[in-house]
Write a protein that holds these residues in place. Structure first.
Motif: not given
Length: 119
Positions: A17-27
């Motif tokens: 979930a933390l990795s997804i949050i970071n990736f979504c910020e990149e998106l």
């Protein structure tokens, strides 16, 4: 000697979930807001449902919550595959690998829990 109380699925789903949050910020930095929003919801919901299952009312309720987590994981996989295939989207291969591990664990837990219900 203390009993090992680590819960691998809780740890992996939280880390994911933390990795997804970071990736979504990149998106979002790339102005990919729609996919970012959908991926953030489904990718963090996996762990939320797994956490909720820890306090389930019954074995059937436990299985149900894990099945919801499995559905959220499949949806997350879809959004990640879209990012992988769309040339203008950022993509992180590790997310699909981590998700694959989580899905294997979820399905194993569901199958074990079903066997204990049937016994």
């Amino acid at each position: 000697m203390p009993i090992n109380t680590r819960n691998i699925i809780l740890e992996k789903s939280l880390s994911f979930a933390l990795s997804i949050i970071n990736f979504c910020e990149e998106l979002e930095q790339h102005k990919k807001f729609v996919i970012s929003h959908q991926l953030l919801k489904s990718g963090t919901s996996i762990g939320a449902n797994i956490n909720e299952a820890q306090n389930s009312e019954s074995r059937v309720d436990f299985i149900h919550k894990f099945k919801i987590a499995a559905k959220e994981a499949e949806e997350t996989k879809y959004w990640l595959l879209l990012c992988q295939k769309a040339p203008s989207y950022p993509y992180e291969e590790q997310l699909l690998h981590d998700l694959s591990d989580i899905l294997r664990l979820i399905n194993s837990i569901i199958n074990s829990a079903k066997k204990s219900v049937q016994s």
